[in-house]
Every structure is written in C-alpha cells, then in structure tokens.
Design a protein around this motif. Structure first.
Motif, short mmCIF file in Angstrom:
data_model
loop_
_atom_site.label_atom_id
_atom_site.label_comp_id
_atom_site.label_asym_id
_atom_site.label_seq_id
_atom_site.Cartn_x
_atom_site.Cartn_y
_atom_site.Cartn_z
N GLU A 136 9.87 0.40 0.74
CA GLU A 136 9.66 -1.10 0.56
C GLU A 136 9.67 -1.69 1.96
O GLU A 136 10.46 -2.25 2.61
N GLY A 137 8.16 -1.49 2.08
CA GLY A 137 7.70 -2.32 3.28
C GLY A 137 7.67 -1.53 4.65
O GLY A 137 7.68 -0.30 4.77
N GLY A 138 7.06 -2.18 5.68
CA GLY A 138 6.98 -1.46 6.88
C GLY A 138 6.67 -2.31 8.25
O GLY A 138 5.85 -2.23 8.94
N TYR A 139 7.50 -3.34 8.08
CA TYR A 139 7.73 -4.12 9.24
C TYR A 139 7.98 -3.62 10.77
O TYR A 139 7.12 -4.03 11.53
N HIS A 140 8.77 -2.63 10.53
CA HIS A 140 9.25 -1.84 11.86
C HIS A 140 7.73 -1.30 12.17
O HIS A 140 7.69 -1.36 13.53
N VAL A 141 7.20 -0.54 11.88
CA VAL A 141 5.93 0.40 12.14
C VAL A 141 4.60 -0.72 12.45
O VAL A 141 4.10 -0.43 13.25
N ALA A 142 5.00 -1.98 11.73
CA ALA A 142 3.96 -2.92 12.26
C ALA A 142 3.91 -3.48 13.46
O ALA A 142 2.87 -3.35 14.41
N VAL A 143 5.21 -3.74 14.02
CA VAL A 143 5.49 -4.39 15.23
C VAL A 143 5.25 -3.34 16.32
O VAL A 143 4.56 -3.69 17.10
N ALA A 194 -8.82 -1.18 17.01
CA ALA A 194 -7.74 -0.86 16.48
C ALA A 194 -7.18 -1.39 15.23
O ALA A 194 -7.42 -2.70 15.10
N VAL A 195 -6.58 -0.53 14.30
CA VAL A 195 -6.14 -0.89 13.01
C VAL A 195 -4.66 -0.87 13.28
O VAL A 195 -4.14 0.25 13.66
N ALA A 196 -3.83 -1.91 13.00
CA ALA A 196 -2.56 -1.88 13.25
C ALA A 196 -1.58 -2.38 11.97
O ALA A 196 -2.12 -3.13 10.98
N GLY A 197 -0.40 -1.84 11.82
CA GLY A 197 0.42 -2.45 10.57
C GLY A 197 -0.37 -1.83 9.30
O GLY A 197 -0.71 -1.07 8.96
N GLY A 198 0.12 -2.82 8.19
CA GLY A 198 -0.27 -2.56 7.03
C GLY A 198 -1.76 -2.34 6.77
O GLY A 198 -2.04 -1.56 5.76
N ALA A 199 -2.47 -2.78 7.54
CA ALA A 199 -3.90 -2.90 7.25
C ALA A 199 -4.52 -1.40 7.56
O ALA A 199 -5.38 -0.89 6.95
N MET A 200 -3.71 -0.59 8.43
CA MET A 200 -4.01 0.80 8.82
C MET A 200 -3.18 1.90 7.60
O MET A 200 -3.20 2.93 7.86
N GLY A 201 -2.56 1.26 6.68
CA GLY A 201 -1.85 1.92 5.75
C GLY A 201 -0.39 2.57 6.06
O GLY A 201 -0.03 3.66 5.56
N THR A 202 0.40 1.85 7.05
CA THR A 202 1.68 2.19 7.28
C THR A 202 2.75 1.78 6.31
O THR A 202 3.63 2.16 6.54
N THR A 203 2.46 0.91 5.48
CA THR A 203 3.30 0.23 4.82
C THR A 203 3.71 1.13 3.61
O THR A 203 2.79 1.48 2.89
N SER A 204 4.85 1.29 3.27
CA SER A 204 5.28 2.18 2.30
C SER A 204 5.91 1.93 0.97
O SER A 204 6.85 0.96 1.29
N ALA A 205 5.39 1.93 -0.03
CA ALA A 205 6.04 1.60 -1.47
C ALA A 205 7.23 2.43 -1.57
O ALA A 205 8.21 1.96 -2.26
N PHE A 206 7.60 3.46 -0.88
CA PHE A 206 8.78 4.20 -1.23
C PHE A 206 10.04 3.75 -0.62
O PHE A 206 11.14 3.43 -0.97
N SER A 209 0.76 -1.23 -0.09
CA SER A 209 -0.01 -0.15 -0.08
C SER A 209 0.90 1.28 0.02
O SER A 209 1.94 1.28 0.47
N SER A 210 0.50 2.09 -0.91
CA SER A 210 1.28 3.54 -0.90
C SER A 210 0.47 4.73 -0.47
O SER A 210 0.56 5.83 -0.80
N THR A 211 -0.71 4.26 0.37
CA THR A 211 -1.44 5.07 0.87
C THR A 211 -0.68 5.58 2.31
O THR A 211 0.22 5.42 2.71
N ARG A 212 -1.62 6.64 2.81
CA ARG A 212 -1.21 7.18 4.02
C ARG A 212 -2.02 6.70 4.98
O ARG A 212 -2.92 6.06 4.82
#
Length: 463
Positions: free
Chosen positions: A349-356, A335-347, A321-324
């Motif tokens: 490449e990924g978002g493992y750290h913010v998901a955790v 509560a919505v967490a991690g990639g489901a809430m739009g924290t994963t960045s295509a810029f 997801s490249s959304t905000r």
C-alpha cells in the motif's frame, strides 16, 4: 528562453525532495506541479492521496531523523498491525527490521507531509511553480552543452524552459514520463509496456469515517488489513486510525477485473451471490463495515463519512502501480523518481518512503553533475526494500482465501507466544509449512538478486 540547471516534473514526495536536494547543492532548480484542490488543504498542491501509514524502518529509508518531522503531520503512533483472513488472523507488533523510530510506526496526514516537504524545498531556494503543469518534454541528444543533452519543457501556459537535467516525478499516472522516455526506446516499443500493463494496474479507494469512541478504541494504535476477502492480485481492504476517532477505510483492487475471471466467487466474504459484476470501491467498503460492525451499529448513522476530509467529500480514489521499477536514461540527463519509476507497491500500500529517498538521490546527483550514477545509487539505497516487496507480491499473487488462512496459521505457529515478524527477521522454528513459505520467499529473492527486479535496465535505452 528561460534556462535552469534542474527542472523537476511533479511536486509530490519525490519531486519536492529532489528540489530541496538540488537547490541545497547550489543548482538553479525549478519544480512544476499542476496542482489539485483538496478539502483539507488551503490552495493547490500535489495529488496527495495515499493511505499514509509509515513503518519504523521506512523513516530511515527516507533518510530522515524522525524528530525532524513536525508533530502536526503525525496522526497516531502505532503498536502493530493485524492481518485478518477469512478464518484466521495474525498480529505483529514489530516489523522485524532495525530502525531508529521507537514505535511500530505511525499514521500521518499526507497533505501536511507533502506541504512540509514543499516548504523545505522552498527554504532551500528551489523555485516551486504550483499551478503550472508540463505538457511536453523534448530532449536534444546532440546538444552543444559540455554537460551533455539538454531538454526543452513546454508548460501548460505555452511557455518553454530549457534545462540541463530533468527529474521526472509525476507519480504512477506518469502523464509526462511515458512519452518523455519513449524518445529512447526501440521502434514499436514503449515504456508503457513496462509501467502500465493492464493486468498489473491497481486502483485504490478510501473513505474518511467517524467511528464511535468505544469502537475506535479497538484499533486506535493498530493497522488492520483483510486478506482473502475480495478477489484479485493483492486486493485487500484496510482501516488506518487517524486523529480523534476518524479512520480511513479503504481498499486496493485491480483495474478492469471481471467477475467471470474469479475462480470461486462464493469463497470471498465481500462478494454476494447476486453480484453481476465486481463491486465498486464504495460498495466493497459498505460490505466490509456491515460484515465487521453491522450487528451492533447502523453503518451510515453510527460510522458516517467525514465530508470535509480528502479530495472529494470524504473520499479519495487514486492509482497504484504494481509493476517493478525501471532504470532511468541517465545518458540523456534524465532521472525518474518515486511512483513514476514503478516503486509504488500495491502489496504494501503505497511507496512514500522510496519516493522520498529516490527524489533526494536524483536531486543531489543532478546538482553535482553526477546523474550518471543514479541507477546504481538508488539500488544501493532502496534495493533491499524493493526486493522484499516484489518477492512477497510474487508469493501471494495467486492466493485464494484458504491460502491466506493457511499462511496466517503458519505465521502464528512460527511466532509461538511472540508477535515478531518472523518471516523477515528469520526468528522461526522449523516446520514443513514454515519451510514452504521461507523457501518460496528465498527463491523469489534469489531470482531478483543483483538488481534483476528492474524490468527496464539502463542498457535498453537508445541514445
């Protein structure tokens, strides 16, 4: 009907860390993960697909002591990263951020990392039901519970379970999240309007390749990214070194892009004059390897696929997801967490750290009946990271190949004889082009200040 304190949908990094924190704080916690097979995992597990690189300060964002992470999770320690443009390149050996980890970062085995988080949650007392998915979630806003709304989850096997709090952590595909949140949106609107706009969705594709030892040595402790080689917003190929002489070669590209949308196809090194459509991910990878190494190596013979890795015979495809991000409807005990809430960045490449980190926060607050604070707490924890990501993504959104060469030349001039990440650390010498980049970056950060990067604020939910 079975009843629990906290129910979690999704068993990736956000879900398992939420389960561990909730159970550690005494909540009766159950996690549901439908599970997928992988070549490199025994049994079912979460959809563990990611380029799986970890930068030094990301470990601190995860709120881990880096010494906690098992050695078998880490593939290779990294000394830096190389950004390659069509005619220019820049190497950075520091992220420019304060961090406890002594190296630039590391590449890691995503499935093993997920499984380690799974073990931590189980040891904390969470009930982890891998192989059981959730098919529906309904919220009772008029519940008689003294703690507010309750939820009924319908499972893939037809059973139902009631929960006081729900944490949605089903990743960028959001199989349950979208419908669950649509319970609280205005008529005619959907959360998918924010989280799934077609123009912002990306797909990533990667292959596990075995490299000749002498070639692998050239990048064994570096990440490599090629910018301006393929069209599309934040579209780029990469190479991540893994164990032995295996590397993951992959790319990120927009979904649904047509060749007629490309302003100047001839400017992109990975497009060919007789292309009638945008190449597939596998074709892009073949062309990249041919371009970089084809003069000395037979790609299929000398750099073959490693078919006992990944999801399917050495390959993986996954959405990014490249959304905000969005706020959560905490007034509904969700509560919505991690990639489901739009924290994963295509810029990046990924978002493992913010998901955790978001998973940890959601689990702790749900277990302590404090979920109403979730939106404020996650912003304090990861807001700076989100602000950097969305600001940089905005800056490069319309970059053409020549723009990448210009930007890398500017960064090289700003670094001088060093390799510092000057744009973030602000250790730069003034110059017209340098000031253009910095001014643009500061402008975007200012526009998104005070949490304005959130595209669906909490007060827009209807209870």
């Amino acid at each position: 009907m079975e009843r629990v304190d906290v129910a979690i949908v999704g068993g990736g990094p956000a879900g398992t860390t939420a389960a561990e924190r909730a159970a550690s704080h005494g909540a009766e916690t159950v996690l549901f993960e439908q599970g997928v097979p992988r070549e490199d995992r025994d049994g079912l597990g979460p959809d563990s697909t990611d380029a799986a690189g970890m930068l030094d300060y990301w470990i601190d964002i995860m709120d881990f002591d880096y010494r906690e992470i098992p050695d078998e999770v880490i593939h290779r320690e990294l000394e830096g990263t190389e950004f390659i443009g069509p005619n220019s390149a820049v190497t950075m050996t520091t992220t420019g951020m304060d961090a406890t980890y002594p190296k630039f970062g590391y590449t890691f085995h995503r499935a093993r990392m997920d499984d380690w988080l799974h073990e931590r949650a189980a040891d904390a007392g969470a009930d982890l039901r891998v192989g059981t998915g959730v098919s529906d979630l309904e919220t009772d806003l008029r519940s008689s519970s003294e703690k507010g709304p309750t939820h009924t989850l319908t499972l893939s096997n037809g059973d139902q379970i009631e929960a006081q709090y729900v944490i949605l952590a089903d990743g960028p595909q959001r199989r349950i999240t979208l419908d669950a949140l649509d319970q609280f949106t205005a008529p005619g609107r959907s959360v998918s309007d924010y989280l799934s706009p077609p123009e912002a969705n990306h797909i990533a594709y990667q292959e596990y390749r075995e490299f000749p030892p002498e070639l692998f040595e050239e990048f064994e402790d570096m990440l490599k990214f090629w910018w301006g080689y393929m069209p599309g917003e934040t579209a780029y190929p990469w190479i991540f070194p893994n164990d032995g002489t295996v590397a993951r070669v992959g790319l990120t590209m927009p979904i649904g892009m047509d060749l007629e949308d490309v302003e100047n196809p001839a400017a992109y090194a990975l497009l060919e004059s007789d292309d009638e459509r945008i190449p597939s991910g596998s074709e892009y990878i073949r062309r990249l390897l041919e371009l970089e190494y084809g003069d000395e190596y037979d790609i299929e013979e000398d750099i073959p696929l490693v078919e006992d890795r990944g999801k399917s015979k050495g390959t993986e495809t996954y959405p990014i997801s490249s959304t905000r991000p969005i706020d959560s409807p905490v007034g509904a005990n969700i509560a919505v967490a991690g990639g489901a809430m739009g924290t994963t960045s295509a810029f990046h490449e990924g978002g493992y750290h913010v998901a955790v980190r978001t998973g940890k926060i959601a689990g702790r607050l749900a277990a302590t009946d404090s979920l109403e604070h979730y939106n404020d707490v996650w912003k304090r924890a990861i807001g700076d990271e989100i602000l950097r990501n969305v600001s940089f993504a905005d800056i490069v959104r319309d970059y053409q190949p020549d723009d990448w060469d210009w930007a890398f030349d500017v960064v090289s001039d700003m670094q001088g004889n060093g390799t510092d990440n000057t744009l973030i650390s602000k250790k730069y010498t003034a110059g017209i082009d340098a000031m253009k980049i910095l001014a643009s970056y500061k402008k975007r950060k200012y526009q998104y200040r005070d949490g304005k990067y959130v595209q669906l604020p909490e007060d827009q939910y209807l209870y």
